[in-house]
Design an enzyme around this catalytic site. Sequence first.
Site, PDB file in Angstrom:
ATOM      1  N   LEU A  33      31.122 -33.161  44.160  1.00  0.00           N
ATOM      2  CA  LEU A  33      29.756 -32.616  44.022  1.00  0.00           C
ATOM      3  C   LEU A  33      28.818 -33.063  45.141  1.00  0.00           C
ATOM      4  O   LEU A  33      27.609 -33.038  44.970  1.00  0.00           O
ATOM      5  CB  LEU A  33      29.150 -32.981  42.649  1.00  0.00           C
ATOM      6  CG  LEU A  33      29.966 -32.551  41.424  1.00  0.00           C
ATOM      7  CD1 LEU A  33      29.237 -32.968  40.145  1.00  0.00           C
ATOM      8  CD2 LEU A  33      30.187 -31.037  41.411  1.00  0.00           C
ATOM      9  N   ASP A  58      36.628 -37.767  44.244  1.00  0.00           N
ATOM     10  CA  ASP A  58      36.812 -37.603  45.686  1.00  0.00           C
ATOM     11  C   ASP A  58      38.292 -37.405  46.027  1.00  0.00           C
ATOM     12  O   ASP A  58      39.148 -38.108  45.485  1.00  0.00           O
ATOM     13  CB  ASP A  58      36.291 -38.885  46.370  1.00  0.00           C
ATOM     14  CG  ASP A  58      35.927 -38.623  47.800  1.00  0.00           C
ATOM     15  OD1 ASP A  58      36.820 -38.245  48.587  1.00  0.00           O
ATOM     16  OD2 ASP A  58      34.732 -38.774  48.127  1.00  0.00           O
ATOM     17  N   SER A 124      38.492 -22.900  60.645  1.00  0.00           N
ATOM     18  CA  SER A 124      37.262 -22.201  61.043  1.00  0.00           C
ATOM     19  C   SER A 124      37.430 -21.605  62.432  1.00  0.00           C
ATOM     20  O   SER A 124      38.156 -22.161  63.279  1.00  0.00           O
ATOM     21  CB  SER A 124      36.132 -23.229  61.055  1.00  0.00           C
ATOM     22  OG  SER A 124      35.018 -22.736  61.737  1.00  0.00           O
ATOM     23  N   ALA A 125      36.695 -20.530  62.683  1.00  0.00           N
ATOM     24  CA  ALA A 125      36.662 -19.941  64.026  1.00  0.00           C
ATOM     25  C   ALA A 125      36.117 -20.938  65.045  1.00  0.00           C
ATOM     26  O   ALA A 125      36.279 -20.737  66.248  1.00  0.00           O
ATOM     27  CB  ALA A 125      35.781 -18.698  64.009  1.00  0.00           C
ATOM     28  N   TYR A 148      32.533 -31.776  63.845  1.00  0.00           N
ATOM     29  CA  TYR A 148      33.009 -30.954  62.724  1.00  0.00           C
ATOM     30  C   TYR A 148      34.206 -30.109  63.164  1.00  0.00           C
ATOM     31  O   TYR A 148      35.255 -30.085  62.510  1.00  0.00           O
ATOM     32  CB  TYR A 148      31.886 -30.056  62.191  1.00  0.00           C
ATOM     33  CG  TYR A 148      32.410 -28.944  61.305  1.00  0.00           C
ATOM     34  CD1 TYR A 148      32.887 -29.221  60.031  1.00  0.00           C
ATOM     35  CD2 TYR A 148      32.478 -27.626  61.776  1.00  0.00           C
ATOM     36  CE1 TYR A 148      33.407 -28.207  59.237  1.00  0.00           C
ATOM     37  CE2 TYR A 148      32.999 -26.610  60.987  1.00  0.00           C
ATOM     38  CZ  TYR A 148      33.459 -26.905  59.717  1.00  0.00           C
ATOM     39  OH  TYR A 148      33.988 -25.907  58.933  1.00  0.00           O
ATOM     40  N   LYS A 152      38.436 -29.981  62.129  1.00  0.00           N
ATOM     41  CA  LYS A 152      39.254 -28.820  61.749  1.00  0.00           C
ATOM     42  C   LYS A 152      40.514 -28.752  62.616  1.00  0.00           C
ATOM     43  O   LYS A 152      41.622 -28.525  62.126  1.00  0.00           O
ATOM     44  CB  LYS A 152      38.440 -27.524  61.884  1.00  0.00           C
ATOM     45  CG  LYS A 152      37.354 -27.388  60.834  1.00  0.00           C
ATOM     46  CD  LYS A 152      37.938 -27.263  59.429  1.00  0.00           C
ATOM     47  CE  LYS A 152      36.921 -27.381  58.340  1.00  0.00           C
ATOM     48  NZ  LYS A 152      37.450 -27.631  57.014  1.00  0.00           N
TER      49      LYS A 152
HETATM   50  P1  NAD Z   1      30.768 -26.185  50.566  1.00  0.00           P
HETATM   51  O1  NAD Z   1      30.090 -27.388  51.089  1.00  0.00           O
HETATM   52  O2  NAD Z   1      29.970 -25.225  49.777  1.00  0.00           O
HETATM   53  O3  NAD Z   1      32.040 -26.600  49.687  1.00  0.00           O
HETATM   54  C1  NAD Z   1      32.795 -27.750  49.959  1.00  0.00           C
HETATM   55  C2  NAD Z   1      32.999 -28.472  48.632  1.00  0.00           C
HETATM   56  O4  NAD Z   1      33.785 -29.629  48.863  1.00  0.00           O
HETATM   57  C3  NAD Z   1      31.691 -28.937  48.009  1.00  0.00           C
HETATM   58  O5  NAD Z   1      31.658 -28.546  46.647  1.00  0.00           O
HETATM   59  C4  NAD Z   1      31.727 -30.468  48.141  1.00  0.00           C
HETATM   60  O6  NAD Z   1      31.055 -31.087  47.079  1.00  0.00           O
HETATM   61  C5  NAD Z   1      33.217 -30.727  48.146  1.00  0.00           C
HETATM   62  N1  NAD Z   1      33.670 -31.937  48.865  1.00  0.00           N
HETATM   63  C6  NAD Z   1      33.401 -32.311  50.146  1.00  0.00           C
HETATM   64  N2  NAD Z   1      34.061 -33.446  50.440  1.00  0.00           N
HETATM   65  C7  NAD Z   1      34.778 -33.777  49.331  1.00  0.00           C
HETATM   66  C8  NAD Z   1      35.667 -34.836  49.016  1.00  0.00           C
HETATM   67  N3  NAD Z   1      35.944 -35.788  49.904  1.00  0.00           N
HETATM   68  N4  NAD Z   1      36.222 -34.853  47.792  1.00  0.00           N
HETATM   69  C9  NAD Z   1      35.942 -33.893  46.872  1.00  0.00           C
HETATM   70  N5  NAD Z   1      35.114 -32.872  47.115  1.00  0.00           N
HETATM   71  C10 NAD Z   1      34.536 -32.816  48.338  1.00  0.00           C
HETATM   72  O7  NAD Z   1      31.463 -25.473  51.806  1.00  0.00           O
HETATM   73  P2  NAD Z   1      32.126 -24.037  51.888  1.00  0.00           P
HETATM   74  O8  NAD Z   1      31.242 -23.172  52.696  1.00  0.00           O
HETATM   75  O9  NAD Z   1      32.573 -23.590  50.550  1.00  0.00           O
HETATM   76  O10 NAD Z   1      33.380 -24.394  52.792  1.00  0.00           O
HETATM   77  C11 NAD Z   1      34.655 -24.676  52.230  1.00  0.00           C
HETATM   78  C12 NAD Z   1      35.589 -25.044  53.365  1.00  0.00           C
HETATM   79  O11 NAD Z   1      35.625 -23.983  54.314  1.00  0.00           O
HETATM   80  C13 NAD Z   1      35.160 -26.287  54.151  1.00  0.00           C
HETATM   81  O12 NAD Z   1      36.305 -27.009  54.507  1.00  0.00           O
HETATM   82  C14 NAD Z   1      34.488 -25.708  55.384  1.00  0.00           C
HETATM   83  O13 NAD Z   1      34.553 -26.579  56.480  1.00  0.00           O
HETATM   84  C15 NAD Z   1      35.323 -24.458  55.616  1.00  0.00           C
HETATM   85  N6  NAD Z   1      34.617 -23.416  56.365  1.00  0.00           N
HETATM   86  C16 NAD Z   1      33.392 -22.980  55.924  1.00  0.00           C
HETATM   87  C17 NAD Z   1      32.719 -21.996  56.654  1.00  0.00           C
HETATM   88  C18 NAD Z   1      31.336 -21.527  56.240  1.00  0.00           C
HETATM   89  O14 NAD Z   1      30.611 -20.973  57.086  1.00  0.00           O
HETATM   90  N7  NAD Z   1      30.939 -21.679  54.982  1.00  0.00           N
HETATM   91  C19 NAD Z   1      33.299 -21.449  57.795  1.00  0.00           C
HETATM   92  C20 NAD Z   1      34.554 -21.910  58.198  1.00  0.00           C
HETATM   93  C21 NAD Z   1      35.211 -22.891  57.461  1.00  0.00           C
HETATM   94  C1  WQD Z   2      24.961 -17.140  63.403  1.00  0.00           C
HETATM   95  C2  WQD Z   2      24.030 -16.545  64.442  1.00  0.00           C
HETATM   96  C3  WQD Z   2      22.726 -18.183  65.631  1.00  0.00           C
HETATM   97  C4  WQD Z   2      20.430 -19.519  62.170  1.00  0.00           C
HETATM   98  C5  WQD Z   2      28.577 -21.810  62.140  1.00  0.00           C
HETATM   99  C6  WQD Z   2      29.508 -22.919  62.508  1.00  0.00           C
HETATM  100  C7  WQD Z   2      30.931 -22.484  62.329  1.00  0.00           C
HETATM  101  C8  WQD Z   2      31.171 -21.907  60.930  1.00  0.00           C
HETATM  102  C9  WQD Z   2      30.154 -20.891  60.563  1.00  0.00           C
HETATM  103  C10 WQD Z   2      32.038 -23.618  59.522  1.00  0.00           C
HETATM  104  C11 WQD Z   2      23.986 -17.321  65.762  1.00  0.00           C
HETATM  105  C12 WQD Z   2      21.829 -17.294  64.808  1.00  0.00           C
HETATM  106  C13 WQD Z   2      21.301 -18.869  62.998  1.00  0.00           C
HETATM  107  C14 WQD Z   2      19.026 -19.301  62.324  1.00  0.00           C
HETATM  108  C15 WQD Z   2      19.510 -17.785  64.129  1.00  0.00           C
HETATM  109  N1  WQD Z   2      31.083 -22.916  59.916  1.00  0.00           N
HETATM  110  N2  WQD Z   2      20.855 -18.014  63.969  1.00  0.00           N
HETATM  111  N3  WQD Z   2      18.621 -18.428  63.300  1.00  0.00           N
HETATM  112  O1  WQD Z   2      26.832 -20.718  64.532  1.00  0.00           O
HETATM  113  O2  WQD Z   2      28.288 -18.658  64.232  1.00  0.00           O
HETATM  114  O3  WQD Z   2      28.810 -20.697  63.002  1.00  0.00           O
HETATM  115  O4  WQD Z   2      28.838 -21.413  60.778  1.00  0.00           O
HETATM  116  O5  WQD Z   2      33.148 -23.687  59.966  1.00  0.00           O
HETATM  117  O6  WQD Z   2      31.708 -23.593  62.573  1.00  0.00           O
HETATM  118  O7  WQD Z   2      29.270 -23.282  63.863  1.00  0.00           O
HETATM  119  O8  WQD Z   2      26.818 -19.407  62.346  1.00  0.00           O
HETATM  120  O9  WQD Z   2      25.090 -18.710  60.760  1.00  0.00           O
HETATM  121  O10 WQD Z   2      24.689 -20.774  62.163  1.00  0.00           O
HETATM  122  O11 WQD Z   2      24.652 -18.526  63.255  1.00  0.00           O
HETATM  123  O12 WQD Z   2      19.094 -17.016  65.004  1.00  0.00           O
HETATM  124  O13 WQD Z   2      18.194 -19.873  61.609  1.00  0.00           O
HETATM  125  O14 WQD Z   2      22.686 -16.603  63.927  1.00  0.00           O
HETATM  126  O15 WQD Z   2      22.127 -18.485  66.860  1.00  0.00           O
HETATM  127  O16 WQD Z   2      23.850 -16.393  66.787  1.00  0.00           O
HETATM  128  P1  WQD Z   2      27.651 -19.881  63.656  1.00  0.00           P
HETATM  129  P2  WQD Z   2      25.276 -19.416  62.044  1.00  0.00           P
END
Ligand code: NAD
Ligand code: WQD
Length: 330
Positions: A33, A58, A124-125, A148, A152
């Site tokens: 959480l 955790d 992640s991308a 971060y 990954k």
């Molecule tokens: P989120 O923060 O909403 O969900 C992650 C969950 O993991 C949370 O509920 C948090 O409480 C839990 N958590 C974190 N560390 C923990 C630990 N050590 N033990 C137990 N629980 C733990 O994030 P999300 O957007 O749902 O992302 C999920 C996964 O996808 C993450 O690994 C994130 O890096 C990856 N990801 C997310 C995005 C995005 O833009 N949302 C993009 C690419 C990759």
């Molecule tokens: C998208 C576009 C910003 C906020 C990030 C992480 C990536 C992945 C996804 C986890 C960009 C613009 C944003 C704002 C803006 N996460 N922007 N005003 O940067 O593509 O990716 O989230 O893995 O690792 O880097 O996503 O939503 O932050 O930005 O103009 O307040 O929106 O410059 O062009 P990003 P984002």
Amino acid sequence: MNILVTGGLGYIGSHTIVKLLENNYNVICIDNLCNSNEDVIEKIKKITSKDFKFYYGDVNNKDLLTKIFKENKIDSVIHFAGLKAVGESVKYPLKYYKNNLNSTITLLEVMTEFNVNKIVFSSSATVYGKQEILPIKEDSTLHTTNPYGTTKLVNEMILKDETVANPNMSVVILRYFNPIGGHESGILKENPKDTPNNLMPYIIKVANKEYPYLHVYGNDYDTIDGTGVRDYIHVCDLATGHIKALEYMNNHQGIEYFNLGVGKGYSVLEIVKTFEKVNNVKIPYKIESRRPGDIASCYASTKKAEQLLGFKATKTLEDMCKDSYRTNND
Ligand code: NAD
Ligand code: WQD
């Protein structure tokens, strides 16, 4: 089939649990959480009318993981748990390395002990860094620009090494592009605990008048209107990608990498305009300087996921903007 979902109460995890329950999987979830709320459990149950097991704790806690694997016959794991704020990771790199790497190592140790060999990992991308050639294919060169992203990439390497050491393993690495949207019921959505860094949660705060305007980071990129272009994918499509990955692991061993995106990029201003149109709300914005570390454009090649996983995103940008803002009363 019993699926252990780590970080299952978070944004992507919770939408994936809904899909899993709808597809008759049994779900066991662990979450500490740190970035989610326990009320998500009731929301998932309300949407699906189904139950699942929740362990508060955790993933770094080996004793707890061992207890979970003892109490449940786990078939596969989907590992979402992790910290994900890029800016915070630059400020507190050790917090990110400790949480995001130790958790995977601990999980893999316990999986090995209990002879559980299948794992889907949330990558992640971000592992592609800045790419000249678009759309981005899975075999592109990898490099990261922040701690971060490095967690990954290192996680991907750890999983690859484990697969070499244990040929029975089946690993699917899913590289998400930009997930947005929420469940069509309006019950479940992204709910960041702190000030949002990502575009869509920030737009929602502006729509709700919690913030006066959106900061648009740069309009001088070489893109359709000068603002940054990204591949936004609906979180429910993303959830379906995980079901496809589980099915894939049933008859494939080794490690495979897939992009999960739509395959098309939209600019910040295209998102703003679509959001305004479908939700009938004004999003004031100010153009500001570029955000450090940002790239101009990024979108996925979706061919591999289509061909090998049978996955194709179906939701439109209109759906994504609508479902991001939808409330329970719609
Ligand atoms: P989120 O923060 O909403 O969900 C992650 C969950 O993991 C949370 O509920 C948090 O409480 C839990 N958590 C974190 N560390 C923990 C630990 N050590 N033990 C137990 N629980 C733990 O994030 P999300 O957007 O749902 O992302 C999920 C996964 O996808 C993450 O690994 C994130 O890096 C990856 N990801 C997310 C995005 C995005 O833009 N949302 C993009 C690419 C990759
Ligand atoms: C998208 C576009 C910003 C906020 C990030 C992480 C990536 C992945 C996804 C986890 C960009 C613009 C944003 C704002 C803006 N996460 N922007 N005003 O940067 O593509 O990716 O989230 O893995 O690792 O880097 O996503 O939503 O932050 O930005 O103009 O307040 O929106 O410059 O062009 P990003 P984002």
